[in-house]
Design a protein around this motif. Sequence first.
Motif, PDB file in Angstrom:
ATOM      1  N   LEU A  50      -8.497  72.852 -14.487  1.00 19.38           N
ATOM      2  CA  LEU A  50      -9.414  72.217 -13.539  1.00 19.38           C
ATOM      3  C   LEU A  50      -8.923  72.361 -12.107  1.00 19.38           C
ATOM      4  O   LEU A  50      -9.685  72.740 -11.195  1.00 19.38           O
ATOM      5  N   PHE A  51      -7.629  72.076 -11.893  1.00 20.30           N
ATOM      6  CA  PHE A  51      -7.083  72.148 -10.536  1.00 20.30           C
ATOM      7  C   PHE A  51      -7.108  73.588 -10.003  1.00 20.30           C
ATOM      8  O   PHE A  51      -7.317  73.799  -8.808  1.00 20.30           O
ATOM      9  N   ASP A  52      -6.901  74.552 -10.887  1.00 19.15           N
ATOM     10  CA  ASP A  52      -6.989  75.951 -10.449  1.00 19.15           C
ATOM     11  C   ASP A  52      -8.407  76.280  -9.988  1.00 19.15           C
ATOM     12  O   ASP A  52      -8.591  77.055  -9.033  1.00 19.15           O
ATOM     13  N   LYS A  53      -9.405  75.710 -10.652  1.00 18.65           N
ATOM     14  CA  LYS A  53     -10.795  75.910 -10.235  1.00 18.65           C
ATOM     15  C   LYS A  53     -11.026  75.277  -8.859  1.00 18.65           C
ATOM     16  O   LYS A  53     -11.676  75.872  -7.984  1.00 18.65           O
ATOM     17  N   PHE A  54     -10.497  74.054  -8.657  1.00 17.59           N
ATOM     18  CA  PHE A  54     -10.621  73.402  -7.346  1.00 17.59           C
ATOM     19  C   PHE A  54     -10.017  74.291  -6.256  1.00 17.59           C
ATOM     20  O   PHE A  54     -10.639  74.541  -5.215  1.00 17.59           O
ATOM     21  N   ARG A  55      -8.795  74.733  -6.509  1.00 15.82           N
ATOM     22  CA  ARG A  55      -8.070  75.500  -5.487  1.00 15.82           C
ATOM     23  C   ARG A  55      -8.727  76.859  -5.241  1.00 15.82           C
ATOM     24  O   ARG A  55      -8.726  77.348  -4.106  1.00 15.82           O
ATOM     25  N   ALA A  56      -9.265  77.447  -6.299  1.00 14.62           N
ATOM     26  CA  ALA A  56      -9.912  78.753  -6.127  1.00 14.62           C
ATOM     27  C   ALA A  56     -11.112  78.650  -5.196  1.00 14.62           C
ATOM     28  O   ALA A  56     -11.320  79.521  -4.333  1.00 14.62           O
ATOM     29  N   ILE A  57     -11.900  77.581  -5.321  1.00 15.10           N
ATOM     30  CA  ILE A  57     -13.056  77.395  -4.437  1.00 15.10           C
ATOM     31  C   ILE A  57     -12.592  77.113  -3.012  1.00 15.10           C
ATOM     32  O   ILE A  57     -13.128  77.648  -2.034  1.00 15.10           O
ATOM     33  N   ILE A  61     -24.425  70.054  11.781  1.00  8.33           N
ATOM     34  CA  ILE A  61     -24.722  69.863  10.362  1.00  8.33           C
ATOM     35  C   ILE A  61     -24.205  71.025   9.524  1.00  8.33           C
ATOM     36  O   ILE A  61     -24.130  70.927   8.289  1.00  8.33           O
ATOM     37  N   ASN A  62     -23.764  72.106  10.167  1.00  7.29           N
ATOM     38  CA  ASN A  62     -23.243  73.268   9.441  1.00  7.29           C
ATOM     39  C   ASN A  62     -22.029  72.913   8.588  1.00  7.29           C
ATOM     40  O   ASN A  62     -21.798  73.514   7.526  1.00  7.29           O
ATOM     41  N   ALA A  63     -21.233  71.940   9.055  1.00  6.05           N
ATOM     42  CA  ALA A  63     -20.043  71.538   8.296  1.00  6.05           C
ATOM     43  C   ALA A  63     -20.435  70.909   6.967  1.00  6.05           C
ATOM     44  O   ALA A  63     -19.835  71.202   5.920  1.00  6.05           O
ATOM     45  N   GLU A  64     -21.449  70.026   6.988  1.00  3.54           N
ATOM     46  CA  GLU A  64     -21.917  69.418   5.742  1.00  3.54           C
ATOM     47  C   GLU A  64     -22.433  70.481   4.773  1.00  3.54           C
ATOM     48  O   GLU A  64     -22.168  70.424   3.564  1.00  3.54           O
ATOM     49  N   VAL A  65     -23.182  71.446   5.309  1.00  7.53           N
ATOM     50  CA  VAL A  65     -23.737  72.503   4.459  1.00  7.53           C
ATOM     51  C   VAL A  65     -22.620  73.314   3.807  1.00  7.53           C
ATOM     52  O   VAL A  65     -22.689  73.665   2.621  1.00  7.53           O
ATOM     53  N   GLU A  66     -21.566  73.605   4.550  1.00  8.10           N
ATOM     54  CA  GLU A  66     -20.436  74.366   4.004  1.00  8.10           C
ATOM     55  C   GLU A  66     -19.770  73.612   2.856  1.00  8.10           C
ATOM     56  O   GLU A  66     -19.417  74.196   1.823  1.00  8.10           O
ATOM     57  N   LEU A  67     -19.591  72.310   3.017  1.00 13.23           N
ATOM     58  CA  LEU A  67     -18.969  71.505   1.967  1.00 13.23           C
ATOM     59  C   LEU A  67     -19.866  71.400   0.745  1.00 13.23           C
ATOM     60  O   LEU A  67     -19.388  71.466  -0.400  1.00 13.23           O
ATOM     61  N   GLY A 114     -14.830  63.693  -1.695  1.00 13.98           N
ATOM     62  CA  GLY A 114     -13.848  63.481  -2.748  1.00 13.98           C
ATOM     63  C   GLY A 114     -14.489  63.755  -4.096  1.00 13.98           C
ATOM     64  O   GLY A 114     -15.638  63.381  -4.339  1.00 13.98           O
ATOM     65  N   PHE A 115     -13.724  64.379  -4.998  1.00  8.03           N
ATOM     66  CA  PHE A 115     -14.260  64.822  -6.282  1.00  8.03           C
ATOM     67  C   PHE A 115     -13.237  64.456  -7.352  1.00  8.03           C
ATOM     68  O   PHE A 115     -12.224  65.132  -7.502  1.00  8.03           O
ATOM     69  N   GLY A 116     -13.482  63.384  -8.128  1.00  7.80           N
ATOM     70  CA  GLY A 116     -12.511  62.909  -9.100  1.00  7.80           C
ATOM     71  C   GLY A 116     -12.420  63.774 -10.341  1.00  7.80           C
ATOM     72  O   GLY A 116     -13.388  64.428 -10.744  1.00  7.80           O
ATOM     73  N   ASP A 117     -11.234  63.760 -10.970  1.00  7.83           N
ATOM     74  CA  ASP A 117     -11.025  64.597 -12.157  1.00  7.83           C
ATOM     75  C   ASP A 117     -11.543  63.965 -13.438  1.00  7.83           C
ATOM     76  O   ASP A 117     -11.911  64.676 -14.386  1.00  7.83           O
ATOM     77  N   ALA A 118     -11.595  62.620 -13.512  1.00 11.47           N
ATOM     78  CA  ALA A 118     -11.936  61.958 -14.777  1.00 11.47           C
ATOM     79  C   ALA A 118     -13.397  62.174 -15.159  1.00 11.47           C
ATOM     80  O   ALA A 118     -13.711  62.489 -16.310  1.00 11.47           O
ATOM     81  N   VAL A 119     -14.321  62.013 -14.198  1.00  9.42           N
ATOM     82  CA  VAL A 119     -15.746  62.126 -14.515  1.00  9.42           C
ATOM     83  C   VAL A 119     -16.112  63.565 -14.868  1.00  9.42           C
ATOM     84  O   VAL A 119     -16.856  63.814 -15.827  1.00  9.42           O
ATOM     85  N   ILE A 120     -15.622  64.521 -14.101  1.00 15.36           N
ATOM     86  CA  ILE A 120     -16.002  65.917 -14.351  1.00 15.36           C
ATOM     87  C   ILE A 120     -15.477  66.375 -15.709  1.00 15.36           C
ATOM     88  O   ILE A 120     -16.141  67.179 -16.412  1.00 15.36           O
ATOM     89  N   PHE A 157     -18.337  75.306  -7.145  1.00 14.36           N
ATOM     90  CA  PHE A 157     -17.421  74.842  -8.194  1.00 14.36           C
ATOM     91  C   PHE A 157     -18.183  74.592  -9.488  1.00 14.36           C
ATOM     92  O   PHE A 157     -17.748  75.031 -10.566  1.00 14.36           O
ATOM     93  N   PHE A 158     -19.290  73.863  -9.414  1.00 22.13           N
ATOM     94  CA  PHE A 158     -20.067  73.599 -10.628  1.00 22.13           C
ATOM     95  C   PHE A 158     -20.456  74.904 -11.310  1.00 22.13           C
ATOM     96  O   PHE A 158     -20.342  75.037 -12.533  1.00 22.13           O
ATOM     97  N   THR A 159     -20.914  75.857 -10.535  1.00 23.48           N
ATOM     98  CA  THR A 159     -21.320  77.141 -11.102  1.00 23.48           C
ATOM     99  C   THR A 159     -20.139  77.849 -11.763  1.00 23.48           C
ATOM    100  O   THR A 159     -20.288  78.477 -12.823  1.00 23.48           O
ATOM    101  N   SER A 160     -18.941  77.730 -11.194  1.00 27.49           N
ATOM    102  CA  SER A 160     -17.767  78.424 -11.727  1.00 27.49           C
ATOM    103  C   SER A 160     -17.347  77.902 -13.088  1.00 27.49           C
ATOM    104  O   SER A 160     -16.664  78.620 -13.840  1.00 27.49           O
ATOM    105  N   ILE A 161     -17.723  76.686 -13.434  1.00 27.20           N
ATOM    106  CA  ILE A 161     -17.337  76.144 -14.750  1.00 27.20           C
ATOM    107  C   ILE A 161     -18.533  76.081 -15.699  1.00 27.20           C
ATOM    108  O   ILE A 161     -18.436  75.485 -16.776  1.00 27.20           O
ATOM    109  N   GLY A 162     -19.653  76.664 -15.297  1.00 25.70           N
ATOM    110  CA  GLY A 162     -20.789  76.759 -16.208  1.00 25.70           C
ATOM    111  C   GLY A 162     -21.796  75.648 -16.123  1.00 25.70           C
ATOM    112  O   GLY A 162     -22.647  75.502 -17.010  1.00 25.70           O
TER     113      GLY A 162
END
Length: 616
Positions: free
Chosen positions: A213-220, A323-329, A505-511, A336-341
């Motif tokens: 999971l953390f590797d996926k976070f870091r890759a994005i 607003i470009n910063a929000e769009v980038e995030l 912020g994106f928690g690990d437990a829910v995902i 990330f969601f797409t990378s894990i299916g």
Amino acid sequence: VSIAPPVSRVGRRASTSTRRAAAADVGARRVSSSRRLRDDRRGVAIVAAASPPRDDDDDDDSIEARDDLRRRRVAAALACAAAVVVVAPPGSVDVVLGASSSSLSISISTSSSSFAALVAPPPASALELDPWKEGRARKAQARAMASAMVDERAKKEAEAAKKAAKLEARQIRGASSGAAITVGVVPHPPVDLEPPSGTRDFYPEDMRLQRWLFDKFRAIGDACGFEEYDAPVLERQELYKRKAGEEITSQMYAFVDQEGHEVTLRPEMTPSLARMVLGRAQSHVLPLKWYSVPQCWRFETTQRGRKREHYQWNMDVVGCPSINAEVELLYAICAFFTSIGITSKDIGIKINSRKVMASVLKAMGVSDDAFAPVCVVMDKFDKIGAAATEEELVSTQGLDAATAKKIVSCLQCATVDDLTALCGDGVDTGGVDELKKLFELADAYGFGDWLVFDASVVRGLSYYTGVVFEGFDRAGELRAICGGGRYDKLLGALGGEDRSMVGFGFGDAVIMELVNDRGLLPESLKTGCVDDLVYPMTAALRPAAMAIAARLRKAGRRVDLVIEDGKKPKWVFKHAERSGAARVVLLGEKEWAEGKVRVKDLASREETDVDPESLC
């Protein structure tokens, strides 16, 4: 109270041994009575009302003074007694019980002396007290309790025998297969083997999932041009005590350290980021694009997808007011969601603006000071519903019923245009324009189908100032998956110069709950991550096996070496499967004498003899 009445005084001419035997007989019966009461789990006071054997040199005055003192002690004990048990030889004592509505009188007479006491108020059972019947009842109760204890003991012994049989069966299976290790644990260990409530142990199989999971976070983060940072898990409490009414301040693991500083385990990472930005305010080249995966601590109610400790993927942009910063995030989250299916049919992201809601509430008469506490209540809308939200706005925030009702109506608006139409001129047009621009850019970026407008999303933290967003499970089975927004005033609140800041912020437990529910974990995570397992079949070949393992590791392969001598081939191949090894390198005496090693490919099950140099 267990009372032994005075021993009948024997004459001066009686032998000392006779008198002592008489006292011992009564004393023994007194102790037996107290033991029966103790078996009934009652408090027992033994009152020594029996006179000691009379010595030849005792005079009548001293005997009378001693008996008077004993009577006073017995009376004091009777004043708090629930029952009286009299122990005396049959026929040698008369017990007279007299009861009225306010008192109970007890008179004890023997052949040589008498005793009387008045106790008020009387025990309820004393009006019909039968010492002998009471004794029989206590004996029956004691026998019943003893029988129950025997049954309970037998039940525990049966459970222990059952557990021992299961453990023995596992040990036998492990010994026969050569593929298991048995660790004995005492039934009642001196320490609790479970982690503290709301926290987790990470065994090797758990760490494989976390690392994936953390590797996926870091890759994005890396793919979007962000840099990783970190900070101490221990922070000063003042960093989080911003405004009253914020729930997070009551959830901190806070304490005073040995130097007298008020510190806490960090409940979130954003204030730490702000502190670090201020620490090098003069040297940073803006905008900053940073990410981290810190561990955070909050003392809150645990539930599915929510722990008291959790890891959280944070991405933040500092120094970009558009607003470009929000769009980038938001793009990073969807990527990330797409990378894990996971697709937009599984997950959506709710969008709103605190700036817009601030203008709406101000038009309704809500002051700037009351805005943050009111937002905390509004943020509960999805959890508690419209009626409860209205009630809490009135009861806790002091709003009138009409204003509370209008606020709830705003939270139910489905689009930005609906909110503008409902609130009219009170809406901040700049904030509305930002929201519309955000949706347009998301469509151009290719993730517009992930976003929905939701006026009820305001986020509970007081430092948010503009656009806020929150990831949610479209099936409605899980709590918020991620969340964030713009917080342009946080640096100023910490004593620095305000800078534009936005992050999530994106928690690990829910995902991980979602990933497990959807069956999205790769099969490779169910075993270890070893490429080769090197197995010397004899102790004499161990030096050669170590040299081969070292050569393979230098070549970049992940190699496990069987470190115990005498392991059977069956155990080795089972271990290779658990480790996820692609092949087993066997060193046998015959093959090694020929300058070869045997390699077994675990996927094809083919075995070949090769030169050691050709393994890499």
